[in-house]
Structure formats: structure tokens, C-alpha cells
Motif scaffolding. Sequence first.
Motif, PDB file in Angstrom:
ATOM      1  N   LEU A  32       0.825  -1.205   0.000  1.00  0.00           N
ATOM      2  CA  LEU A  32       0.000   0.000   0.000  1.00  0.00           C
ATOM      3  C   LEU A  32       0.862   1.259   0.000  1.00  0.00           C
ATOM      4  CD1 LEU A  32      -2.830   1.248   0.174  1.00  0.00           C
ATOM      5  CD2 LEU A  32      -2.598   1.216   2.663  1.00  0.00           C
ATOM      6  N   ALA A  33       1.936   1.265   0.783  1.00  0.00           N
ATOM      7  CA  ALA A  33       2.839   2.419   0.809  1.00  0.00           C
ATOM      8  C   ALA A  33       3.419   2.679  -0.580  1.00  0.00           C
ATOM      9  CB  ALA A  33       3.946   2.194   1.824  1.00  0.00           C
ATOM     10  N   TRP A  34       3.774   1.619  -1.281  1.00  0.00           N
ATOM     11  CA  TRP A  34       4.325   1.762  -2.636  1.00  0.00           C
ATOM     12  C   TRP A  34       3.257   2.273  -3.601  1.00  0.00           C
ATOM     13  CZ3 TRP A  34       3.137  -1.597  -6.949  1.00  0.00           C
ATOM     14  CH2 TRP A  34       3.863  -1.281  -8.100  1.00  0.00           C
ATOM     15  N   LEU A  35       2.045   1.741  -3.498  1.00  0.00           N
ATOM     16  CA  LEU A  35       0.987   2.123  -4.426  1.00  0.00           C
ATOM     17  C   LEU A  35       0.615   3.598  -4.302  1.00  0.00           C
ATOM     18  CD1 LEU A  35      -1.400  -0.978  -4.202  1.00  0.00           C
ATOM     19  CD2 LEU A  35      -0.026  -0.274  -6.174  1.00  0.00           C
ATOM     20  N   ILE A  36       0.481   4.089  -3.084  1.00  0.00           N
ATOM     21  CA  ILE A  36       0.012   5.475  -2.950  1.00  0.00           C
ATOM     22  C   ILE A  36       1.138   6.487  -3.142  1.00  0.00           C
ATOM     23  CG2 ILE A  36      -1.817   4.751  -1.369  1.00  0.00           C
ATOM     24  CD1 ILE A  36      -0.259   6.116   0.881  1.00  0.00           C
ATOM     25  N   SER A  37       2.390   6.029  -3.200  1.00  0.00           N
ATOM     26  CA  SER A  37       3.502   6.958  -3.437  1.00  0.00           C
ATOM     27  C   SER A  37       3.825   7.098  -4.920  1.00  0.00           C
ATOM     28  CB  SER A  37       4.747   6.499  -2.683  1.00  0.00           C
ATOM     29  OG  SER A  37       5.206   5.240  -3.156  1.00  0.00           O
ATOM     30  N   ARG A  38       3.111   6.394  -5.781  1.00  0.00           N
ATOM     31  CA  ARG A  38       3.313   6.509  -7.221  1.00  0.00           C
ATOM     32  C   ARG A  38       2.621   7.766  -7.745  1.00  0.00           C
ATOM     33  NH1 ARG A  38       4.233   1.974 -10.263  1.00  0.00           N
ATOM     34  NH2 ARG A  38       2.538   2.530 -11.699  1.00  0.00           N
ATOM     35  N   PRO A  39       3.114   8.343  -8.829  1.00  0.00           N
ATOM     36  CA  PRO A  39       2.453   9.525  -9.417  1.00  0.00           C
ATOM     37  C   PRO A  39       1.050   9.167  -9.901  1.00  0.00           C
ATOM     38  CG  PRO A  39       4.690   9.260 -10.268  1.00  0.00           C
ATOM     39  CD  PRO A  39       4.369   8.005  -9.524  1.00  0.00           C
ATOM     40  N   GLN A  40       0.057   9.852  -9.370  1.00  0.00           N
ATOM     41  CA  GLN A  40      -1.324   9.578  -9.737  1.00  0.00           C
ATOM     42  C   GLN A  40      -2.208  10.678  -9.178  1.00  0.00           C
ATOM     43  OE1 GLN A  40      -1.664   5.769  -7.906  1.00  0.00           O
ATOM     44  NE2 GLN A  40      -1.059   6.575  -5.941  1.00  0.00           N
ATOM     45  N   SER A  41      -3.437  10.710  -9.629  1.00  0.00           N
ATOM     46  CA  SER A  41      -4.372  11.721  -9.154  1.00  0.00           C
ATOM     47  C   SER A  41      -4.873  11.357  -7.762  1.00  0.00           C
ATOM     48  CB  SER A  41      -5.560  11.830 -10.113  1.00  0.00           C
ATOM     49  OG  SER A  41      -6.325  10.627 -10.073  1.00  0.00           O
ATOM     50  N   ALA A  42      -5.460  12.362  -7.092  1.00  0.00           N
ATOM     51  CA  ALA A  42      -6.041  12.115  -5.781  1.00  0.00           C
ATOM     52  C   ALA A  42      -7.198  11.128  -5.883  1.00  0.00           C
ATOM     53  CB  ALA A  42      -6.515  13.429  -5.163  1.00  0.00           C
ATOM     54  N   GLY A  43      -7.947  11.211  -6.982  1.00  0.00           N
ATOM     55  CA  GLY A  43      -9.076  10.302  -7.164  1.00  0.00           C
ATOM     56  C   GLY A  43      -8.634   8.859  -7.277  1.00  0.00           C
ATOM     57  N   PHE A  44      -7.559   8.609  -8.033  1.00  0.00           N
ATOM     58  CA  PHE A  44      -7.073   7.238  -8.170  1.00  0.00           C
ATOM     59  C   PHE A  44      -6.454   6.758  -6.864  1.00  0.00           C
ATOM     60  CE2 PHE A  44      -4.223   3.840  -9.697  1.00  0.00           C
ATOM     61  CZ  PHE A  44      -5.158   3.067 -10.371  1.00  0.00           C
ATOM     62  N   SER A  45      -5.833   7.668  -6.136  1.00  0.00           N
ATOM     63  CA  SER A  45      -5.302   7.326  -4.814  1.00  0.00           C
ATOM     64  C   SER A  45      -6.428   6.875  -3.893  1.00  0.00           C
ATOM     65  CB  SER A  45      -4.559   8.520  -4.210  1.00  0.00           C
ATOM     66  OG  SER A  45      -4.023   8.183  -2.943  1.00  0.00           O
ATOM     67  N   PHE A  46      -7.572   7.559  -4.002  1.00  0.00           N
ATOM     68  CA  PHE A  46      -8.732   7.146  -3.205  1.00  0.00           C
ATOM     69  C   PHE A  46      -9.172   5.739  -3.593  1.00  0.00           C
ATOM     70  CE2 PHE A  46     -13.323   6.577  -2.967  1.00  0.00           C
ATOM     71  CZ  PHE A  46     -13.538   6.757  -1.603  1.00  0.00           C
ATOM     72  N   LEU A  47      -9.229   5.451  -4.887  1.00  0.00           N
ATOM     73  CA  LEU A  47      -9.656   4.130  -5.339  1.00  0.00           C
ATOM     74  C   LEU A  47      -8.719   3.044  -4.817  1.00  0.00           C
ATOM     75  CD1 LEU A  47     -10.757   4.774  -9.037  1.00  0.00           C
ATOM     76  CD2 LEU A  47     -12.218   4.301  -7.062  1.00  0.00           C
ATOM     77  N   LEU A  48      -7.417   3.325  -4.832  1.00  0.00           N
ATOM     78  CA  LEU A  48      -6.449   2.351  -4.336  1.00  0.00           C
ATOM     79  C   LEU A  48      -6.677   2.040  -2.859  1.00  0.00           C
ATOM     80  CD1 LEU A  48      -3.133   3.562  -6.032  1.00  0.00           C
ATOM     81  CD2 LEU A  48      -4.313   1.392  -6.457  1.00  0.00           C
ATOM     82  N   THR A  49      -6.806   3.085  -2.069  1.00  0.00           N
ATOM     83  CA  THR A  49      -6.969   2.866  -0.641  1.00  0.00           C
ATOM     84  C   THR A  49      -8.348   2.302  -0.319  1.00  0.00           C
ATOM     85  OG1 THR A  49      -7.483   5.231  -0.451  1.00  0.00           O
ATOM     86  CG2 THR A  49      -5.259   4.538   0.132  1.00  0.00           C
ATOM     87  N   PHE A  50      -9.349   2.653  -1.115  1.00  0.00           N
ATOM     88  CA  PHE A  50     -10.680   2.073  -0.928  1.00  0.00           C
ATOM     89  C   PHE A  50     -10.645   0.574  -1.211  1.00  0.00           C
ATOM     90  CE2 PHE A  50     -14.913   0.911  -2.601  1.00  0.00           C
ATOM     91  CZ  PHE A  50     -15.689   1.219  -1.486  1.00  0.00           C
ATOM     92  N   CYS A  51      -9.954   0.179  -2.269  1.00  0.00           N
ATOM     93  CA  CYS A  51      -9.840  -1.250  -2.580  1.00  0.00           C
ATOM     94  C   CYS A  51      -9.054  -1.986  -1.500  1.00  0.00           C
ATOM     95  CB  CYS A  51      -9.183  -1.438  -3.948  1.00  0.00           C
ATOM     96  SG  CYS A  51     -10.268  -1.023  -5.336  1.00  0.00           S
ATOM     97  N   TYR A  52      -8.020  -1.331  -0.969  1.00  0.00           N
ATOM     98  CA  TYR A  52      -7.300  -1.932   0.149  1.00  0.00           C
ATOM     99  C   TYR A  52      -8.265  -2.149   1.319  1.00  0.00           C
ATOM    100  CZ  TYR A  52      -3.763  -2.658   3.800  1.00  0.00           C
ATOM    101  OH  TYR A  52      -3.009  -3.183   4.839  1.00  0.00           O
TER     102      TYR A  52
END
Length: 487
Positions: A32-52
Motif C-alpha cells: 500500500l505504501a508503494w501504491l500510494i507513493s506513485r504519481p497519480q491523481s487524488a481520485g485514483f489514490s482514493f480508489l487504491l486505498t478504498f480497494c485496500y
Amino acid sequence: MLALAALAGVGLPLGLAPFDFSWLALAGITVLAWLISRPQSAGFSFLLTFCYGLGLYGAGVYWVFVSIHTYGNAPVPLALFMTALFVAFMAFMFALPFFLARRYLFDASAMLWAFPALWLFNELYRSWIFTGFPWLLSGYSQMDTWLVGWAPVAGVFGLGFICALSASALVYLRSPGPWRYLPIAACACLWLLGKPLQTIEWTQPVGSPKQVALVQPNIPQQHKWDLSWRQPTYQRLETLSRDHWDADWLIWPEAALPTLLSDAQPFLAEQAEQAAATRTSLVTGIIADLARRYHNSLVVLGQGSGIYHKQRLVPFGEYVPMQDQLRGLIEFFDLPMSVLHRGPSGQSPLWLADTPVWPAVCYEIVYPDLIAEGSRGANAILTVSNDAWFGASTAPVQHLQMARMRAIETGRPVIRATNDGLTALIDDRGRITAQGERFTQLTLRGQTQPMAGQTPFMITGSLPWWLLSIVWAGAIRLRQVRAQNQA
């Protein structure tokens, strides 16, 4: 990426009891730390953490379905829908702080080192907001590693912070330059220091060991409040207690008597007389009806005194939010114990003969600060529960694991009496010294040593971790702003 995030979320429940793959929990946090530190929009960051969060709560609280369907009598489709709704809501609550931080505070380059603070804040606020749901905290995954030596100092939140810090350090190893090894070396020192911390005696024995008998009546949940089962329940409690009045403490579980305190007076008077004759402290769970209010309570009979009313109630199980709108819609919203009132704060310990004991009814044992604060004036912790609501799921096993952590955090023995398991005696180091089988009528005998003194966590509670999460995030934000101004 979204599937990977959900899979990483499953890692944390697998790190908890009964699986105890501690490395898998840390691996999932690292992903999760690796996924949210990648270049991406805030919206996609939300989707990643929501799926987690979906993976985390889908695998971690699936047992809500058992309560809703099996004992709440909701049809399978409705029970599945309500469970999915709960999981989605908890996943949303998990993702929200990460989204807000990425949207308003940090760019992608700063998210990696903001991650430990965000993870810490996330676990703290989920344990507090809407009365809190402090289940599936990452620190529990390290119960049997060297890191647990930090528990009397930092509590379960501190262990979770070290896990998140280690996750960020592992991801940072992918960066160029020799400095990438420094964070992981610092984290390694924290893990190694946990070993000598385990040798420190934070608390000391006080008085003599107490002989304890814990009654596990194993009353089927579907008959718990059936009037035809009232007398058989009384008889079962008496039978299981008959050979154990020589114990110093005799404990019956949560709501052991399926009636109100006012209605149980004749039966309680008989038990109080027996307890007084044998100089035994008898503690039983019961629903107390006082001034037109109902409480999930514990009372002491015989050698001792005190009554305690549960402070942290379970939504829908013990009270119904928006009850005027929800009651009557389905049977689940009309469960027999869902009319309870919250007990007042600032209650006193129970006195079992000359020993003050801090009580925790069922769900209360999962609140670190509640137990740390209450046990300051007590020499032992008593928790009673009725985990029959969760059937053969992992929930009771994790409930026991959290009770073990409270013992380590406070340096106090924990006595755990349940309706159908897992009844256990836990020493001040979190080790189980006696345990009964699940789904069995039994009386568990053993001894417990009261302890005095305070651990650092009992003194500070989680307040330092709230401050650290805010200061840490603020420092990274300030550094980022300065860097932007210099650019």
C-alpha cells in the motif's frame, strides 16, 4: 493496481489470529505504501486505498454476516447486502484520510514519508469516530514478534506506526543513492530493541495469587432470551459452579442470567449467601434495570462489592441508531439486547475481596485507552463476553488476541469469561496460562497474580500518537511548501 491493493488489504487479517502470518501483514502495508507513493491523481489514490479497505474489511469482518443472518434472522440476500454495506462503509472510512491528504496536503513525492503518519492517524481515528471500531489494527499482527516489546511503552498504535514506518523504509530502498539504507537501518534498530524491552518488569506482584474459576455455560444464542430456558440456565450455572466455591473468584460471563437484575433478586440472594459462606467473590453479568434505563452490567456478590455498567455499546447489537426509523423494518433491528443505555464514565473498579479489578464487558476490551485508564487503579482486568453471536468464525479468536494485548500494554493479568469460548486466563505478559475449548460447557480453573504499578502506556495512553501523527504530517507539509517556494 486496484486488484493488487485489495489483495494487499487481505494480508492484514491473515497476520492476525488464528493465522498469525505477521510477515504477510507487513508485506500488505508495504504494498500500500508503494501504491500510494506513485504519481497519480487524488481520485485514483482514493480508489487504491478504498480497494485496500475492501480487502481488509471483507476478509477481516465477514463474521458480521453470521450475526445478521444466523442470529438476526435476516434472509441470506439481505444479510449479504448489509454485510457488504458495512464493509464498503468501513473501506470508505479507511480511504478518506489518504484521499484528503493527497488532495489537499501532499503531492505523490511526499506521500511515501507521509505514509507512517497517515497510517497512524487512520488507525487512531477509526478507533474513535462514531464511538470507534478498533478492530483489525496492524499492531496485533506483531503479537508474537520482537516488536511486541514496545507494547507496554507505545501500545498497539505504536506497534502499528513502526510497521508503517518500516513499510515506507522498505519502499525507499528502491531509491538511488547510499542514503536509501539509513531508514531501514533505523527501523531495524526499533525491531531489535523490542527484544530487550520484553525483559523489563514494568509492574510488580501485589498480594498472593488468586484461585479463579471461570464458568462457560455454552447457552445456545437462539435460546439465550427464551423464557423456557431461564430455569435451565440457572441450573446449568449452579451445576458448573458447584465444585468451585473454594475458589477466591468465581466468574460467570456476560449477561449470564437471562433476566433483569430486579427479577433475579431471589436467585442472586441464594448465590450471595453461598458466596459469603465460602468467602468467595462471585461476579456475574446481568442486565441491570435502574431508573427506567437498562445497562449491560457486572455485579459482585459475596466477598466483595461493586456494580459496573458497560460504557462502550455495540451499534445495532446493544442500541439502534435512528431507532424510530429502523425498528420494525427487519428482525435484526429488534434484537432483545438492543435497548441498552451507556454506562457513565468515571466508574470505579470492582472489589473482589481486597483486590480492585477493572471490568470490561465484551467489546470494551478492544479499546486500549479505556482499559489503560481504568486499570490504573486496579490490580487485574476482568473481561466477560458472549461471542456466540459470531459462531465458529475468527472473531472470537481475534477478540482473545486483543485481550492479550491489553495485558501486555498494562502489565495486568486478564481474566476472560465467555458464554461459549474462548474462556481464558492471561498473565501480565499476555501469555495464556489456561484456556477452555469452544462450544463446550466447562469451568476453567487456574490462578492469577494481581499486579501493581504502571507501564508507560498506562500513563500516556494514545495522546502522544495523536500528536505525532499531526506533527509528522505537518513537518512533511512544511518541507514540501518550502521546496515548492524555492523551485
